[in-house]
Design a protein around this motif. Structure first.
Motif, mmCIF file in Angstrom:
data_model
loop_
_atom_site.group_PDB
_atom_site.id
_atom_site.type_symbol
_atom_site.label_atom_id
_atom_site.label_comp_id
_atom_site.label_asym_id
_atom_site.label_seq_id
_atom_site.Cartn_x
_atom_site.Cartn_y
_atom_site.Cartn_z
ATOM 1 N N PRO A 1 -14.514 7.752 -4.673
ATOM 2 C CA PRO A 1 -13.616 6.659 -4.258
ATOM 3 C C PRO A 1 -13.469 6.535 -2.743
ATOM 4 C CG PRO A 1 -12.384 8.439 -5.309
ATOM 5 C CD PRO A 1 -13.824 8.714 -5.561
ATOM 6 N N PHE B 1 -14.333 2.759 -1.446
ATOM 7 C CA PHE B 1 -13.299 1.885 -0.885
ATOM 8 C C PHE B 1 -13.386 1.772 0.630
ATOM 9 C CE2 PHE B 1 -11.422 2.831 -5.078
ATOM 10 C CZ PHE B 1 -11.251 1.518 -5.508
ATOM 11 N N SER C 1 -12.457 13.286 -4.975
ATOM 12 C CA SER C 1 -12.102 12.255 -4.003
ATOM 13 C C SER C 1 -13.320 11.608 -3.350
ATOM 14 C CB SER C 1 -11.216 12.867 -2.909
ATOM 15 O OG SER C 1 -11.961 13.737 -2.067
ATOM 16 N N GLY D 1 -7.096 1.083 -2.957
ATOM 17 C CA GLY D 1 -8.096 2.064 -3.375
ATOM 18 C C GLY D 1 -8.340 3.128 -2.328
ATOM 19 N N TRP E 1 2.723 1.793 -3.326
ATOM 20 C CA TRP E 1 1.809 2.406 -4.279
ATOM 21 C C TRP E 1 1.752 3.915 -4.079
ATOM 22 C CZ3 TRP E 1 -0.319 2.322 -8.725
ATOM 23 C CH2 TRP E 1 -1.509 2.982 -9.002
ATOM 24 N N ASN F 1 0.816 -1.194 0.000
ATOM 25 C CA ASN F 1 0.000 0.000 0.000
ATOM 26 C C ASN F 1 0.857 1.254 0.000
ATOM 27 O OD1 ASN F 1 -2.668 0.922 0.028
ATOM 28 N ND2 ASN F 1 -2.597 1.360 2.201
ATOM 29 N N ALA G 1 -6.799 -4.910 -2.633
ATOM 30 C CA ALA G 1 -7.344 -3.927 -3.582
ATOM 31 C C ALA G 1 -8.079 -2.812 -2.848
ATOM 32 C CB ALA G 1 -8.274 -4.618 -4.571
ATOM 33 N N ALA G 2 -8.828 -3.177 -1.803
ATOM 34 C CA ALA G 2 -9.547 -2.166 -1.032
ATOM 35 C C ALA G 2 -8.580 -1.216 -0.320
ATOM 36 C CB ALA G 2 -10.465 -2.843 -0.014
ATOM 37 N N THR H 1 -5.389 5.546 -2.228
ATOM 38 C CA THR H 1 -5.424 6.466 -3.365
ATOM 39 C C THR H 1 -6.481 7.543 -3.161
ATOM 40 O OG1 THR H 1 -4.750 4.659 -4.841
ATOM 41 C CG2 THR H 1 -5.682 6.625 -5.867
ATOM 42 N N ALA H 2 -7.638 7.153 -2.654
ATOM 43 C CA ALA H 2 -8.718 8.111 -2.424
ATOM 44 C C ALA H 2 -8.321 9.161 -1.385
ATOM 45 C CB ALA H 2 -9.981 7.377 -1.975
ATOM 46 N N THR I 1 1.373 7.531 -6.405
ATOM 47 C CA THR I 1 0.188 8.390 -6.389
ATOM 48 C C THR I 1 0.405 9.723 -5.691
ATOM 49 O OG1 THR I 1 -0.632 7.274 -4.395
ATOM 50 C CG2 THR I 1 -1.362 6.417 -6.529
#
Length: 454
Positions: free
Chosen positions: A86, A90, A83, A116, A54, A51, A112-113, A119-120, A58
């Motif tokens: 998402p 998520f 924002s 996400g 990533w 996470n 994935a959650a 990122t949000a 981002t």
């Protein structure tokens, strides 16, 4: 120029819902995932690190894009609006995965959650922090702007932890409780952002300036000596914070044996943070931001040292330690974000460009990367020590309990000591910032002054 009171309040309002969701996620989701969803602790540690990796992509990207955005709404507000969807989606996905999932499919869903949701939060936090730096140009006014944000954030986080953790730990059906909690968090985020945006305005002169290329922005940040000090210190501090956020619920549950009182510890944390905001705002105004933050680090070290002695039944001792550690967290947000705004001014004087979001993006990324690394270490540390998350494990072995308190107290203690040593090198004082602001104001008024003299 100081920001108007209504603007300062409106700036803080969205932090209520977003920080409620974010705080509950980072404070309790790992525990929920291992104990309720039955995701292995080692897998959660790896997902935590992935996470943060990533975020390496981002955070700087969103910061750069926000600095270069041109629209009727400004540079920051379009990203804040974007924002919302998402964040809601998520949050729901993380806390309420399909009950039919298990094994590798469940790990993939949770991963994935988490990606996400991270990122949000980046889509909201980086532009929102940059907007705060633009609302006030004066040295101490910025501290008040970010203090407003922290007030709303702490209240939201306190309610989320007290009510949310209470709902998740004091029920026979935590999955159903998580569904209700996710719905409440989603509503709070939507209402908070929608209510605040009409009262926030962006500076047109900042939007008119061209944004640098991403590589140029990152190179300028690396060349800024004040930024290097702040960013390095923040990364070291958050290594300790990452371990603390993951391990706290385990210590309450497995060491102290007070799972049903987890929300009491979090309520103590948030109440202490709320009380510390005006304290460190006042100290920063009177003694300077550097002295305020160093003082808060000393207070935080006392708290983490106390945690090393926590044993079964020591709920009061943990709550007392939490008062000290919460004080440091409040100072790190209020003073830290204000300091970054001052560093951005130094950069503008040197480069002629405004890149608030790029600075806050790197600041956030280092926070998340350090937190993720320590979250992974904590997860694997628990697994290596022999942590058993199964419902049949009524009590963890003594070696697991000692590992929990050693990591929760010892890791942050060492990290704060290193961070304080780094921060002693920070040199951007109130007097130096006043000279920078005077030079920037003179530069901005130059063409107008020349025109009026003709």
């Amino acid at each position: 120029m100081p920001a108007a009171r209504a603007t300062v309040v409106a700036y803080g309002v969205p932090a209520f819902g977003v920080m409620a969701a974010t705080t509950l996620f980072y404070a309790y989701f790992v525990k929920y995932a291992t104990d309720v969803l039955l995701v292995p602790a080692g897998a959660m540690g790896a997902l935590y690190l992935a996470n943060r990796v990533w975020d390496a992509v981002t955070d700087p990207l969103v910061g750069h894009l926000s600095d270069g955005t041109r629209s009727r709404l400004g540079r920051r507000r379009p990203w804040i609006v974007a924002s919302v969807v998402p964040l809601v989606a998520f949050t729901w996905a993380a806390w309420a995965p399909p009950e039919s999932l298990d094994g590798g499919a469940l790990v993939l869903w949770v991963g994935a959650a988490m990606l996400g949701f991270s990122t949000a939060t980046t889509l909201f936090q980086v532009p929102h922090n940059a907007l705060g730096a633009e609302l006030a140009a004066d040295y101490h006014g910025r501290t008040r702007v970010f203090a407003s944000r922290e007030y709303f954030a702490v209240v939201g986080a306190a309610l989320a932890l007290f009510l949310g953790v209470g709902a998740l730990t004091r029920t026979a059906d935590p999955r159903a409780a998580a569904l209700r909690v996710a719905g409440a968090l989603a509503a709070a985020m939507v209402v908070g952002i929608a209510a605040a945006l009409p009262f926030l305005r962006e500076r047109a002169d900042y939007q008119a300036r061209p944004a640098p290329r991403l590589a140029t922005a990152l190179r300028d940040i690396a060349a800024n000596p004040h930024a290097r000090t702040i960013l390095g210190m923040a990364a070291v501090l958050q290594m300790g914070g990452g371990a603390a956020s993951v391990l706290s619920p385990y210590v309450v549950d497995d060491v102290i044996g007070a799972r049903e009182h987890t929300r009491i510890v979090y309520l103590t944390l948030m109440t202490a943070q709320l009380a510390a905001i005006p304290l460190w705002t006042r100290v920063a105004t009177r003694l300077g931001k550097k002295h305020a933050w160093l003082g808060a680090m000393a207070v935080g070290m006392i708290g983490y040292a106390m945690i090393l002695f926590v044993r079964e039944g020591d709920l009061v001792l943990l709550c007392a330690a939490t008062v000290f550690t919460a004080s440091l967290h409040a100072a790190a947000i209020v003073v830290g974000y204000s300091v970054i705004a001052d560093v951005v001014d130094w950069d503008e004087l040197r480069t002629g460009e405004r890149k608030e979001a790029s600075y806050y993006a790197v600041y956030h990324f280092l926070f998340k990367a350090a937190s993720g690394a320590m979250g992974m270490i904590a997860g694997f540390g628990l697994q290596w020590a022999g942590y058993d998350p199964s419902p049949e494990a009524l009590e963890q072995p003594l070696v697991v309990k000692r590992a929990m308190t050693a990591m929760l107290g010892g890791i942050p203690l060492a990290c704060i000591a290193c961070g304080a040593a780094l921060f002693t090198r920070y040199r951007l004082s109130a007097e130096e910032h006043a000279r920078i602001r005077a030079a920037l104001d003179a530069r901005a008024a130059g063409p107008l002054a020349a025109e009026s003299s003709r």
